[in-house]
Design an enzyme around this catalytic site. Structure first.
Site, PDB file in Angstrom:
ATOM      1  N   ARG A  46     -23.750  37.888 -85.270  1.00 40.19           N
ATOM      2  CA  ARG A  46     -23.322  36.479 -85.197  1.00 40.19           C
ATOM      3  C   ARG A  46     -22.773  36.202 -83.797  1.00 40.19           C
ATOM      4  O   ARG A  46     -22.977  35.146 -83.234  1.00 40.19           O
ATOM      5  CB  ARG A  46     -22.279  36.149 -86.276  1.00 40.19           C
ATOM      6  CG  ARG A  46     -21.638  34.784 -86.069  1.00 40.19           C
ATOM      7  CD  ARG A  46     -20.945  34.186 -87.289  1.00 40.19           C
ATOM      8  NE  ARG A  46     -20.298  35.149 -88.149  1.00 40.19           N
ATOM      9  CZ  ARG A  46     -19.152  35.789 -87.864  1.00 40.19           C
ATOM     10  NH1 ARG A  46     -18.520  35.544 -86.731  1.00 40.19           N
ATOM     11  NH2 ARG A  46     -18.648  36.664 -88.715  1.00 40.19           N
ATOM     12  N   TYR A  98     -31.389   9.452 -82.281  1.00 41.71           N
ATOM     13  CA  TYR A  98     -31.933  10.232 -83.389  1.00 41.71           C
ATOM     14  C   TYR A  98     -31.118   9.963 -84.666  1.00 41.71           C
ATOM     15  O   TYR A  98     -29.881  10.004 -84.639  1.00 41.71           O
ATOM     16  CB  TYR A  98     -31.885  11.714 -83.009  1.00 41.71           C
ATOM     17  CG  TYR A  98     -32.428  12.615 -84.087  1.00 41.71           C
ATOM     18  CD1 TYR A  98     -33.784  12.606 -84.409  1.00 41.71           C
ATOM     19  CD2 TYR A  98     -31.588  13.470 -84.786  1.00 41.71           C
ATOM     20  CE1 TYR A  98     -34.273  13.428 -85.397  1.00 41.71           C
ATOM     21  CE2 TYR A  98     -32.087  14.302 -85.779  1.00 41.71           C
ATOM     22  CZ  TYR A  98     -33.427  14.269 -86.084  1.00 41.71           C
ATOM     23  OH  TYR A  98     -33.907  15.085 -87.064  1.00 41.71           O
TER      24      TYR A  98
HETATM   25  C1  LIG Z   1     -34.927  16.648 -83.959  1.00 42.55           C
HETATM   26  C2  LIG Z   1     -33.885  16.105 -83.095  1.00 42.55           C
HETATM   27  C3  LIG Z   1     -32.534  16.456 -83.258  1.00 42.55           C
HETATM   28  C4  LIG Z   1     -32.083  17.385 -84.371  1.00 42.55           C
HETATM   29  O1  LIG Z   1     -32.562  18.679 -84.186  1.00 42.55           O
HETATM   30  P1  LIG Z   1     -32.949  19.685 -85.392  1.00 42.55           P
HETATM   31  O2  LIG Z   1     -33.499  20.861 -84.685  1.00 42.55           O
HETATM   32  O3  LIG Z   1     -33.923  18.966 -86.267  1.00 42.55           O
HETATM   33  O4  LIG Z   1     -31.676  19.971 -86.130  1.00 42.55           O
HETATM   34  C5  LIG Z   1     -31.616  15.922 -82.377  1.00 42.55           C
HETATM   35  N1  LIG Z   1     -31.989  15.073 -81.402  1.00 42.55           N
HETATM   36  C6  LIG Z   1     -33.276  14.704 -81.215  1.00 42.55           C
HETATM   37  C7  LIG Z   1     -33.625  13.773 -80.119  1.00 42.55           C
HETATM   38  C8  LIG Z   1     -34.257  15.199 -82.059  1.00 42.55           C
HETATM   39  O5  LIG Z   1     -35.530  14.812 -81.894  1.00 42.55           O
END
Ligand SMILES: *Cc1c(COP(=O)(O)O)cnc(C)c1O
Length: 381
Positions: A46, A98
């Site tokens: 970890r 997002y």
């Molecule tokens: C997909 C995405 C996230 C989240 O990432 P995950 O790997 O799905 O947890 C955050 N920001 C943007 C711009 C994304 O496209």
């Protein structure tokens, strides 16, 4: 070292025990100590794992940063950054972002007494009226998702440096190939590695890169204390993916340009959002801070109903309907009902995220085939 060389070599050395040129997958949870505290820098996976360390060092080099940290997902990376804050602190974020980021801000961290403001940052000076002594973090996504707005990172960094506020940039859409926020004055770069960095739609992972030693230590403490770390096999896959990042991004950008030009002239299409157009409101800033424009494009239809968007997506064959982006294969999505469904309709429409908006992640297939696929699907309307 130039980017292409760093993608393949930075932080990566042959395995000292065997000479293996590829970083081994150290599938181990623990490491034998000669005596209590007498070890080779690895105690428990970890905290540290050699496959992860290699990837972290490689990512740090690509972003021109000093410390890289990998997490089990992009959301876990965002979670760690927010845990730098305490109750009463305030965050100012871009208003077009997002959906999962909006969700963790409003549904998870608001509960712990952190206040979030969602602001259009296309005009940097608009930020000033929201900054006060409680402001601790500015959160920027650029290009924004899914409206492809461009935010002036260097312009915002000038303000955050003056006010002593941290600036974090979600660099998922651009990747360090197109844009390096730390060079523009940001304090923290965050990635959903899941997307372009991994690049092959086979891993979920997140990352943070910083330059400041103390900030890096605080984040490394959170990475270990909270424990959302990726496994070594996923780190191996991302190391492999990154070796072609520069080649993939060049092709994504080339294909993106071809598809944007095709869509903007199509009679069934209302608007195309792509920062490479000279008429894009922040095209000049895109030119200044990005090397090229990438493969993300959004567009709306003259028939502005959800059903029209669904019909087009149903008739696309090379663009698969799916969440996510940044893989070698082309994807399409409907933000209003998919990635951004957690954002209220009024909030969505304020930024132009209407019901017919379709978001494309243009892959690295042949651009002519992709154009034909889109032409056939739009013909159905
Ligand atoms: C997909 C995405 C996230 C989240 O990432 P995950 O790997 O799905 O947890 C955050 N920001 C943007 C711009 C994304 O496209």
């Amino acid at each position: 070292m130039k980017f292409a060389t760093k993608a393949i070599h930075a932080g990566i050395a042959p395995d000292p025990s065997t000479g293996a040129i590829m970083t081994p997958i150290f599938q181990t949870s623990t490491y034998v100590q000669q005596a209590p505290g007498d070890h080779k820098g690895y105690e428990y996976s970890r905290t540290h794992n050699p496959t992860r360390t290699t990837l972290q060092d490689n990512l740090a080099a690509l972003e021109n940063g000093k410390i890289g940290l990998c997490f089990a997902s992009g959301m876990a990376a965002i979670d760690a950054i927010l845990k730098l804050l305490k109750p009463g602190d305030e965050v100012i974020s871009t208003n077009d972002l997002y959906g999962g980021t909006y969700r963790i801000f409003t549904k998870v961290f608001e509960k712990y007494g952190i206040k979030f403001h969602f602001v259009s940052m296309e005009r940097v000076e608009d930020l000033n009226e929201y900054i006060n002594e409680k402001t601790k973090l500015i959160w920027v996504e650029t290009p924004t998702n899914p409206m492809m707005n461009i935010i002036d990172i260097a312009g915002i960094a000038e303000i955050t440096k003056e006010r002593g506020v941290l600036l974090a940039v979600d660099n998922t859409f651009a990747t360090p190939f197109l844009q390096t926020p730390l060079d523009l004055g940001a304090d923290i770069v965050m990635h959903s590695v899941t997307k372009y960095l991994a690049g092959h739609s086979d891993v979920v992972m997140g990352a943070i890169v910083v330059n400041d030693e103390q900030l890096g230590q605080e984040l490394a403490f959170l990475q270990n204390a909270c424990g959302a770390v990726p496994g070594p096999q996923d780190c191996f896959l991302v190391l492999r993916g990154i070796k072609t990042l520069h080649i993939r991004m060049e092709r994504h950008s080339q294909n993106g340009k071809t598809i944007a030009a095709f869509l903007v002239n199509h009679p069934k299409v209302e608007r195309v959002y792509w920062p490479g157009f000279e008429v894009h409101p922040n095209h000049q800033i895109a030119l200044k801070q990005m090397k090229d424009f990438g493969g993300m494009i959004s567009f709306t239809l003259k028939d502005n109903r959800t059903e029209a968007a669904f019909k087009v997506m149903e008739h696309l064959h090379l663009f698969s309907l799916a969440e996510s982006l940044g893989g070698v294969e082309s994807l399409c999505g409907h933000p209003a009902t998919m990635t951004h469904a957690s954002i209220p309709k009024e909030e969505r429409e304020k930024v132009g995220l209407v019901d017919s908006l379709i978001r494309l992640s243009v892959g690295i297939e042949d651009a002519e085939d992709l154009k034909r696929d889109l032409a056939a699907a739009l013909d159905v309307l």
